[in-house]
Design an enzyme around this catalytic site. Structure first.
Site, PDB file in Angstrom:
ATOM      1  CG  ASP A 274      -2.053 -10.758   8.260  1.00  0.00           C
ATOM      2  OD1 ASP A 274      -3.084 -10.962   8.921  1.00  0.00           O
ATOM      3  OD2 ASP A 274      -1.941 -11.099   7.070  1.00  0.00           O
TER       4      ASP A 274
ATOM      5  CG  HIS B 126     -13.198   3.738   7.983  1.00  0.00           C
ATOM      6  ND1 HIS B 126     -13.220   3.269   6.688  1.00  0.00           N
ATOM      7  CD2 HIS B 126     -12.686   4.990   7.909  1.00  0.00           C
ATOM      8  CE1 HIS B 126     -12.750   4.193   5.878  1.00  0.00           C
ATOM      9  NE2 HIS B 126     -12.398   5.246   6.591  1.00  0.00           N
TER      10      HIS B 126
ATOM     11  NE  ARG C  57     -14.118   9.682   9.281  1.00  0.00           N
ATOM     12  CZ  ARG C  57     -13.238   9.223   8.435  1.00  0.00           C
ATOM     13  NH1 ARG C  57     -12.476   8.219   8.766  1.00  0.00           N
ATOM     14  NH2 ARG C  57     -13.121   9.743   7.236  1.00  0.00           N
TER      15      ARG C  57
ATOM     16  CG  HIS D 180     -16.678   5.975   7.520  1.00  0.00           C
ATOM     17  ND1 HIS D 180     -17.872   6.548   7.147  1.00  0.00           N
ATOM     18  CD2 HIS D 180     -15.717   6.759   7.010  1.00  0.00           C
ATOM     19  CE1 HIS D 180     -17.621   7.620   6.422  1.00  0.00           C
ATOM     20  NE2 HIS D 180     -16.310   7.776   6.323  1.00  0.00           N
TER      21      HIS D 180
ATOM     22  CD  GLN E 288     -15.400   6.308  -1.254  1.00  0.00           C
ATOM     23  OE1 GLN E 288     -15.978   7.175  -0.622  1.00  0.00           O
ATOM     24  NE2 GLN E 288     -16.010   5.230  -1.683  1.00  0.00           N
ATOM     25  N   GLY E 289     -11.778   9.882   0.017  1.00  0.00           N
ATOM     26  CA  GLY E 289     -11.842  11.310   0.344  1.00  0.00           C
ATOM     27  C   GLY E 289     -10.616  12.064  -0.082  1.00  0.00           C
TER      28      GLY E 289
ATOM     29  NE  ARG F 271      -8.671   7.749  10.008  1.00  0.00           N
ATOM     30  CZ  ARG F 271      -9.043   7.634   8.727  1.00  0.00           C
ATOM     31  NH1 ARG F 271      -8.171   7.799   7.761  1.00  0.00           N
ATOM     32  NH2 ARG F 271     -10.282   7.341   8.411  1.00  0.00           N
TER      33      ARG F 271
ATOM     34  CE  LYS G  95      -3.549 -10.138   3.847  1.00  0.00           C
ATOM     35  NZ  LYS G  95      -4.048 -10.483   5.180  1.00  0.00           N
TER      36      LYS G  95
ATOM     37  CB  SER H  90      -4.816   7.302   7.655  1.00  0.00           C
ATOM     38  OG  SER H  90      -5.941   7.497   6.878  1.00  0.00           O
TER      39      SER H  90
ATOM     40  CD  GLU I   7     -12.524  13.739   4.085  1.00  0.00           C
ATOM     41  OE1 GLU I   7     -12.005  13.153   5.043  1.00  0.00           O
ATOM     42  OE2 GLU I   7     -12.540  13.290   2.945  1.00  0.00           O
TER      43      GLU I   7
ATOM     44  N   GLY J 172       0.846  -1.196   0.000  1.00  0.00           N
ATOM     45  CA  GLY J 172       0.000   0.000   0.000  1.00  0.00           C
ATOM     46  C   GLY J 172       0.876   1.238   0.000  1.00  0.00           C
TER      47      GLY J 172
ATOM     48  CB  ALA K 297       2.815   2.482   4.675  1.00  0.00           C
TER      49      ALA K 297
HETATM   50  C1  LIG Z   1     -12.859   2.520   2.031  1.00  0.00           C
HETATM   51  C2  LIG Z   1     -11.729   3.285   2.656  1.00  0.00           C
HETATM   52  C3  LIG Z   1     -11.614   4.647   2.434  1.00  0.00           C
HETATM   53  C4  LIG Z   1     -10.569   5.380   3.001  1.00  0.00           C
HETATM   54  N1  LIG Z   1     -10.450   6.722   2.721  1.00  0.00           N
HETATM   55  C5  LIG Z   1      -9.381   7.392   3.202  1.00  0.00           C
HETATM   56  C6  LIG Z   1      -9.166   8.754   2.843  1.00  0.00           C
HETATM   57  O1  LIG Z   1      -9.918   9.348   2.083  1.00  0.00           O
HETATM   58  N2  LIG Z   1      -8.076   9.387   3.356  1.00  0.00           N
HETATM   59  C7  LIG Z   1      -7.196   8.769   4.204  1.00  0.00           C
HETATM   60  O2  LIG Z   1      -6.218   9.405   4.641  1.00  0.00           O
HETATM   61  N3  LIG Z   1      -7.374   7.476   4.543  1.00  0.00           N
HETATM   62  C8  LIG Z   1      -8.433   6.776   4.058  1.00  0.00           C
HETATM   63  N4  LIG Z   1      -8.598   5.464   4.398  1.00  0.00           N
HETATM   64  C9  LIG Z   1      -7.581   4.805   5.213  1.00  0.00           C
HETATM   65  C10 LIG Z   1      -6.342   4.550   4.346  1.00  0.00           C
HETATM   66  O3  LIG Z   1      -6.757   4.127   3.059  1.00  0.00           O
HETATM   67  C11 LIG Z   1      -5.465   3.492   4.958  1.00  0.00           C
HETATM   68  O4  LIG Z   1      -5.225   3.780   6.311  1.00  0.00           O
HETATM   69  C12 LIG Z   1      -4.119   3.443   4.247  1.00  0.00           C
HETATM   70  O5  LIG Z   1      -4.311   3.331   2.853  1.00  0.00           O
HETATM   71  C13 LIG Z   1      -3.315   2.280   4.767  1.00  0.00           C
HETATM   72  O6  LIG Z   1      -2.185   2.153   3.971  1.00  0.00           O
HETATM   73  P1  LIG Z   1      -1.137   1.041   4.341  1.00  0.00           P
HETATM   74  O7  LIG Z   1      -0.046   1.138   3.320  1.00  0.00           O
HETATM   75  O8  LIG Z   1      -0.784   1.154   5.758  1.00  0.00           O
HETATM   76  O9  LIG Z   1      -1.927  -0.343   4.195  1.00  0.00           O
HETATM   77  P2  LIG Z   1      -2.754  -1.010   2.927  1.00  0.00           P
HETATM   78  O10 LIG Z   1      -2.903   0.008   1.885  1.00  0.00           O
HETATM   79  O11 LIG Z   1      -3.909  -1.627   3.512  1.00  0.00           O
HETATM   80  O12 LIG Z   1      -1.712  -2.080   2.451  1.00  0.00           O
HETATM   81  C14 LIG Z   1      -1.455  -3.219   3.236  1.00  0.00           C
HETATM   82  C15 LIG Z   1      -0.604  -4.176   2.431  1.00  0.00           C
HETATM   83  O13 LIG Z   1      -0.080  -5.186   3.270  1.00  0.00           O
HETATM   84  C16 LIG Z   1      -0.237  -6.448   2.647  1.00  0.00           C
HETATM   85  N5  LIG Z   1      -0.266  -7.469   3.701  1.00  0.00           N
HETATM   86  C17 LIG Z   1      -1.057  -7.518   4.796  1.00  0.00           C
HETATM   87  N6  LIG Z   1      -0.772  -8.615   5.524  1.00  0.00           N
HETATM   88  C18 LIG Z   1       0.237  -9.260   4.872  1.00  0.00           C
HETATM   89  C19 LIG Z   1       0.944 -10.457   5.107  1.00  0.00           C
HETATM   90  N7  LIG Z   1       0.694 -11.264   6.156  1.00  0.00           N
HETATM   91  N8  LIG Z   1       1.902 -10.816   4.226  1.00  0.00           N
HETATM   92  C20 LIG Z   1       2.168 -10.063   3.128  1.00  0.00           C
HETATM   93  N9  LIG Z   1       1.505  -8.923   2.845  1.00  0.00           N
HETATM   94  C21 LIG Z   1       0.558  -8.535   3.712  1.00  0.00           C
HETATM   95  C22 LIG Z   1      -1.535  -6.298   1.894  1.00  0.00           C
HETATM   96  O14 LIG Z   1      -1.653  -7.314   0.922  1.00  0.00           O
HETATM   97  C23 LIG Z   1      -1.351  -4.899   1.329  1.00  0.00           C
HETATM   98  O15 LIG Z   1      -0.506  -4.936   0.205  1.00  0.00           O
HETATM   99  C24 LIG Z   1      -9.631   4.717   3.832  1.00  0.00           C
HETATM  100  C25 LIG Z   1      -9.747   3.341   4.064  1.00  0.00           C
HETATM  101  C26 LIG Z   1     -10.775   2.625   3.469  1.00  0.00           C
HETATM  102  C27 LIG Z   1     -10.879   1.156   3.713  1.00  0.00           C
END
Ligand SMILES: Cc1cc2nc3c(=O)[nH]c(=O)nc-3n(C[C@H](O)[C@H](O)[C@H](O)COP(=O)(O)OP(=O)(O)OC[C@H]3O[C@@H](n4cnc5c(N)ncnc54)[C@H](O)[C@@H]3O)c2cc1C
Length: 525
Positions: free
Chosen positions: A220, A349, A288, A241, A46-47, A384, A34, A389, A113, A13, A15
């Site tokens: 995980d 959420h 929220r 949410h 989305q936002g 939050r 994964k 995020s 927001e 993702g 990060a």
């Molecule tokens: C519907 C929705 C709308 C949102 N809207 C907003 C917004 O408008 N603004 C905002 O700031 N935030 C928003 N958020 C929150 C934000 O999207 C997330 O907090 C952020 O994208 C998380 O990013 P990340 O890189 O930490 O994790 P993710 O993007 O969730 O990526 C996690 C990754 O880890 C991998 N993974 C997990 N477990 C394992 C494992 N055991 N082995 C190998 N790989 C693994 C997954 O496959 C994935 O690739 C929203 C969230 C959702 C669900």
């Protein structure tokens, strides 16, 4: 199979990808993910991403809004640097190719927001996360030092424990040497040795039965660090949410972004009456947690399964132009949002707590960093602020990369790590043992550890969880591992962490609300 890398990144993702792109000039990077590479919560955002752009907005206002939302538990220094570093990180996202919407005059088209005092959310229509994910993936895929292993499930990080050494939670020198991962081709467990490891595995929404999170969000990374005896904190703060589309059996629940309320949509009961004035002067744009509890209360009072969001008074063309995804989604189930009210219900959420990290994303385990939703940085505190995020992820992945780059040359790979021992394990043929336990877990968490909690409900949840824990550990210790079994085990660990943290908090604060302790305790923890 064994593989040696300089940087192991778990998660693709925002990060994980940001960190990988930044460190790739300084060594060999392996990203394990994964599912399909873009199957992330990031792709669903989305936002947008909150960052100060123009006056009358200011860093001070954004800092203040974040601290108010965090309800006394934000780390002010973290809030300050995250927000002041936002300008540079946004510039970088744009340099890499992210397109944020602009007005005709070329300025950013900023949204507002809940909890934000100014218009400051940069967005790409209502699919900002998809735009960012695609941009970052393009950069990562073309870098010769980055290898991406899709459908590769990380089971556990490797620490001294795997060398047969005693490790306890107070041990200060636990070190991470890499991770054990499930090879999707051979179905065997491979060993990836790394000098630096970043956990970027996202949130844990699937511990509840109604969630906006994609199926990959099973906590995980948090569970792995907890099992490795690293520090995890603030797990009681789960953000629900207030407005997911009510469409039973759809997983994940489709999110109706807060930006729609920022645009003028209003929460109403079935008979078209507004109700938010009973709960908060900010009405539909209150933070929220307040909106969620208000909806929860209205649903309990009326016995209905859902409430409504009304956009019918808004300009139709502008509505469709700003929210094409929501418009199309609702239309696909027979709801024309320019004519019909949208049925909505709260959904799990965002996981505010997680792996405890310092200002450079460093966890309590040596050579192990965490960024994104799996981490607890001190930015969100007890709640939050919307759209903070994505921002937190880019700021902390950047900070973690600077420290990791400075350190990597001084770290040696540990070659004494044994291969995974699967001797005597058998394939569990009965999926029902996993699926039914998952259903039970999600049901008990939703019933007893959801929006409103009490001592009795938490104890009930704990007692029931214990049985699931024992059964699942037993299955895990006997079975050839599969991703579904490992996810169930992780989610049970997550359930435990949420319940224990909730039981230990004798007050209501931010996202944690207890009927037994309805007030905020006089001093913050
Ligand atoms: C519907 C929705 C709308 C949102 N809207 C907003 C917004 O408008 N603004 C905002 O700031 N935030 C928003 N958020 C929150 C934000 O999207 C997330 O907090 C952020 O994208 C998380 O990013 P990340 O890189 O930490 O994790 P993710 O993007 O969730 O990526 C996690 C990754 O880890 C991998 N993974 C997990 N477990 C394992 C494992 N055991 N082995 C190998 N790989 C693994 C997954 O496959 C994935 O690739 C929203 C969230 C959702 C669900």
């Amino acid at each position: 199979m064994r593989k040696n890398v300089d940087f192991l990144v778990i998660g693709s993702g925002i990060a994980g990808l940001t960190f990988a792109i930044k460190v790739a000039k300084h060594g060999k990077v392996c990203i394990v993910t994964k599912s399909a590479v873009d199957d992330t919560a990031t792709s669903w955002a989305q936002g947008g991403i909150a960052a100060v752009s123009y006056t009358p907005d200011s860093y001070e206002k954004h800092i203040n809004d974040t601290i108010i939302a965090g309800d006394g538990l934000c780390n002010e220094e973290v809030v300050r640097f995250t927000i002041t570093e936002s300008t540079e990180r946004i510039r970088e996202l744009i340099k890499w190719g992210t397109k944020f919407d602009r007005t005709k005059s070329g300025r950013f088209d900023l949204a507002k927001e809940g909890g934000h005092s100014e218009y400051r959310v940069l967005h790409h229509k209502d699919s900002t996360g998809r735009e960012i994910e695609n941009t970052l993936l393009e950069q990562a895929k073309k870098h010769p030092n980055i290898e991406i292993l899709e459908h590769t499930f990380t089971i556990d990080i490797i620490t001294q424990h795997h060398l047969g050494l005693e490790v306890n939670r107070r041990t200060e020198n636990i070190t991470c040497y890499g991770a054990y991962v499930l090879n999707p081709r051979t179905r065997l467990v491979d060993t990836i040795l790394s000098k630096i490891t970043l956990i970027a595995t996202g949130g844990a929404g699937n511990v509840y039965n109604n969630t906006t999170n994609p199926l990959i969000s099973t906590g995980d990374g948090i569970a792995m660090v907890y099992r490795a005896k690293g520090a995890v904190e603030n797990m009681e703060f789960i953000q629900f949410h207030p407005t997911s589309l009510y469409n039973p059996d759809e997983k994940p629940a489709f999110l109706i972004t807060e930006a729609l309320r920022g645009f003028g949509a209003v929460l109403k009961t079935r008979d078209g009456k507004e109700f938010m004035h009973k709960y908060d002067a900010r009405l539909s744009l209150a933070p929220r947690d307040i909106v969620t509890r208000a909806i929860d209360n209205e649903l309990k009072l009326s016995g209905e399964d859902y409430l409504f969001l009304d956009c019918r008074h808004l300009n139709k063309n502008e509505l469709i132009n700003h929210f094409p995804t929501i418009y199309a989604k609702c239309l696909s189930i027979g709801i024309d949002i320019s004519k019909d009210m949208i049925p909505v219900v709260p959904a799990a959420h965002y996981t505010c707590g997680g792996i405890k990290v310092n200002a450079f994303g460093r966890s309590s385990i040596q050579n192990l960093y965490a960024s994104g939703e799996c981490s607890s940085t001190g930015l969100h505190g007890a709640n939050r602020l919307a759209s903070n995020s994505l921002l937190e992820s880019v700021v902390f992945s950047h900070r973690a990369s600077t420290e990791a780059i400075a350190k990597v040359k001084k770290i040696k790979l540990c070659n004494d790590i044994p291969d995974w021992n699967a001797e005597g394990m058998v394939l569990n043929e009965e999926m029902i043992l996993i699926t039914q336990s998952l259903r039970e877990l999600q049901s008990l968490m939703s019933s007893y550890v959801g929006i409103v909690r009490s001592n009795l409900r938490l104890q009930r949840a704990f007692d029931r969880l214990e049985l699931l824990y024992r059964e699942t550990e037993d299955l895990y210790n006997k079975s050839l591992l599969t991703p579904r079994l490992c996810e169930l085990r992780n989610l049970i660990n997550i359930g435990y962490l949420i319940i224990r943290a909730a039981q230990n908090r004798h007050e209501s604060r931010g996202l944690h609300y207890s009927l037994d302790y309805p007030k905020v305790a006089p001093t913050a923890r």
